[in-house]
Design a protein around this motif. Structure first.
Motif, short mmCIF file in Angstrom:
data_model
loop_
_atom_site.label_atom_id
_atom_site.label_comp_id
_atom_site.label_asym_id
_atom_site.label_seq_id
_atom_site.Cartn_x
_atom_site.Cartn_y
_atom_site.Cartn_z
N ASN A 106 0.59 -1.21 0.32
CA ASN A 106 -0.17 -0.13 -0.16
C ASN A 106 1.41 1.08 -0.04
O ASN A 106 0.18 2.67 -0.01
CB ASN A 106 -1.40 0.05 1.30
CG ASN A 106 -0.35 0.06 2.17
OD1 ASN A 106 0.83 -0.30 2.55
ND2 ASN A 106 -1.26 0.39 3.71
N GLY A 107 2.16 1.21 -0.45
CA GLY A 107 2.99 2.30 -0.84
C GLY A 107 3.42 3.35 0.49
O GLY A 107 4.59 3.87 -0.08
N GLU A 111 6.13 5.85 -0.24
CA GLU A 111 6.05 7.40 0.94
C GLU A 111 7.41 7.91 1.68
O GLU A 111 7.88 8.74 1.47
CB GLU A 111 5.30 6.95 1.80
CG GLU A 111 4.97 8.11 2.63
CD GLU A 111 3.74 7.98 3.92
OE1 GLU A 111 2.43 7.60 2.95
OE2 GLU A 111 4.04 8.65 4.85
N THR A 134 -2.89 1.99 -2.44
CA THR A 134 -2.30 2.85 -2.74
C THR A 134 -2.54 4.09 -3.04
O THR A 134 -2.16 5.42 -2.69
CB THR A 134 -1.18 2.41 -3.88
OG1 THR A 134 -0.57 1.03 -3.21
CG2 THR A 134 0.37 2.90 -3.59
N ARG A 138 -2.09 6.41 -0.28
CA ARG A 138 -1.01 7.79 -1.13
C ARG A 138 -0.79 8.16 -2.33
O ARG A 138 0.03 8.02 -3.09
CB ARG A 138 0.14 6.70 -0.76
CG ARG A 138 0.54 6.53 0.98
CD ARG A 138 1.56 5.47 1.75
NE ARG A 138 1.56 5.54 2.12
CZ ARG A 138 1.06 3.90 3.26
NH1 ARG A 138 0.12 3.64 2.73
NH2 ARG A 138 1.94 4.26 4.72
N TYR A 142 3.85 7.21 -6.78
CA TYR A 142 4.32 5.91 -7.57
C TYR A 142 3.48 7.02 -9.47
O TYR A 142 2.41 7.28 -9.13
CB TYR A 142 3.87 5.32 -7.91
CG TYR A 142 4.04 4.65 -6.71
CD1 TYR A 142 5.24 3.20 -6.49
CD2 TYR A 142 3.02 4.38 -5.40
CE1 TYR A 142 5.42 2.43 -5.15
CE2 TYR A 142 3.32 3.53 -4.52
CZ TYR A 142 5.09 3.19 -4.37
OH TYR A 142 5.12 2.30 -2.93
N TYR A 145 1.78 2.13 -11.83
CA TYR A 145 1.52 0.92 -10.81
C TYR A 145 1.11 -0.28 -11.24
O TYR A 145 -0.19 -0.20 -11.48
CB TYR A 145 0.77 1.32 -9.50
CG TYR A 145 0.38 0.50 -7.86
CD1 TYR A 145 1.03 0.98 -7.25
CD2 TYR A 145 -0.03 -0.58 -7.71
CE1 TYR A 145 1.54 -0.21 -5.97
CE2 TYR A 145 1.17 -1.64 -6.59
CZ TYR A 145 1.22 -1.22 -5.71
OH TYR A 145 1.52 -1.85 -4.84
#
Ligand SMILES: C[S@@+](CC[C@H](N)C(=O)[O-])C[C@H]1O[C@@H](n2cnc3c(N)ncnc32)[C@H](O)[C@@H]1O
Length: 266
Positions: A106-107, A111, A134, A138, A142, A145
């Motif tokens: 989930n990033g 981050e 993600t 967030r 990215y 993805y």
């Protein structure tokens, strides 16, 4: 990071504090991929295995509350610190990195990298729920993805990833345990340009000569023949288990010198 991203982080932190989570009694020990907790959702307690990522990622803030706050996982920050220190030592700028984040979840790693000043990060993960979480929690971290199975990378995915000209691979808390096998790691590794940075962590037991996951032999062979030139390693506590005992990992940062060949795979 953008204002929208900062707002998402604040909202997520507020959600963390509302989640009701209970762990099994500390005198019970489980294999790392069998650990579970119970979470109260809409007034009902539900059991969730810690490796059921799609269930964890579906609840905003649950992964962070459970792994970071309760089980004290600091691996995304640890890998970032180690990579950042090597960049500084080599007089290199984080903004020049083009990162492939393997098993991006989930990033959380994205981050950390964005906070460090990296401008171009592409995430890959095998489950849709990771990309959705993600995007929800967030957004904007990215550049892209991809939902891919790195073990069997399709030609069009490979072409898109090759075009990114990655000069850094990150892979945090994702190797072994039925998650990312050696072939998937090797396929991602081979997408990085020679000289690029490789930053990952792995459970210390998986590097022990008695390991039967294939990682010990694989990692030893890519280091021995200088496919990977190590610049720093660190043994550290990745997190505690649900039995409150420390889980030891090794963080590894180095530079790719050449592609992994098939005969190096177990
Ligand atoms: C413990 S999570 C780690 C997430 C993130 N790297 C972090 O440190 O917070 C492991 C992630 O690896 C992903 N994963 C498992 N097998 C994979 C594979 N073969 N290819 C890509 N991702 C995979 C899982 O879906 C999950 O999101």
């Amino acid at each position: 990071m953008t204002v929208a991203t900062n707002k998402c982080i604040e909202q997520r932190r507020a959600l963390h504090n509302d989640l009701r989570i209970a762990l099994p009694p500390a005198n019970l020990s489980f294999d790392q991929d069998e650990e579970w907790c119970v979470v109260c959702m809409n007034g009902e307690w539900r059991e969730i295995r810690l490796h059921d990522y799609d269930e964890l990622f579906a609840v905003p803030g649950l992964y962070e509350r459970l792994l970071s706050d309760i089980l004290k996982c600091d691996s995304p920050a640890r890998i970032r610190e180690l990579l950042e220190a090597e960049l500084v030592a080599g007089g290199q700028q984080a903004s020049a990195l083009r990162v492939l984040d393997l098993g991006a979840g989930n990033g959380m790693v994205g981050e950390e990298l964005a906070e460090m000043g990296v401008k171009f990060i592409v995430g890959v993960d095998i489950i849709e729920a990771a990309a959705e979480a993600t995007q929800r929690d967030r957004p904007g971290i990215y550049a892209d993805y991809h939902i891919v199975n790195m073990t069997q990378l399709k030609q069009n995915d490979r072409c898109e990833l090759v075009e990114c000209r990655f000069n850094c691979l990150t892979c945090v808390a994702a190797l072994g345990f039925g998650d990312i096998p050696t072939e998937a790691f090797a396929n991602a590794y081979n997408l990085i340009e020679p000289g690029g940075w490789i930053a990952f962590n792995i459970k210390a037991d998986f590097l022990h000569p008695s390991d039967d996951t294939g990682f010990a032999r694989f990692i030893r062979s890519i280091i021995a023949d200088k496919t990977l030139e190590i610049s720093n390693t660190q043994h550290y506590q990745h997190r505690i288990g649900t039995n409150h005992q420390p889980i030891q990992y090794v963080a590894i940062v180095g530079n790719k010198r050449r592609d992994v060949s098939e005969d190096m795979l177990p």
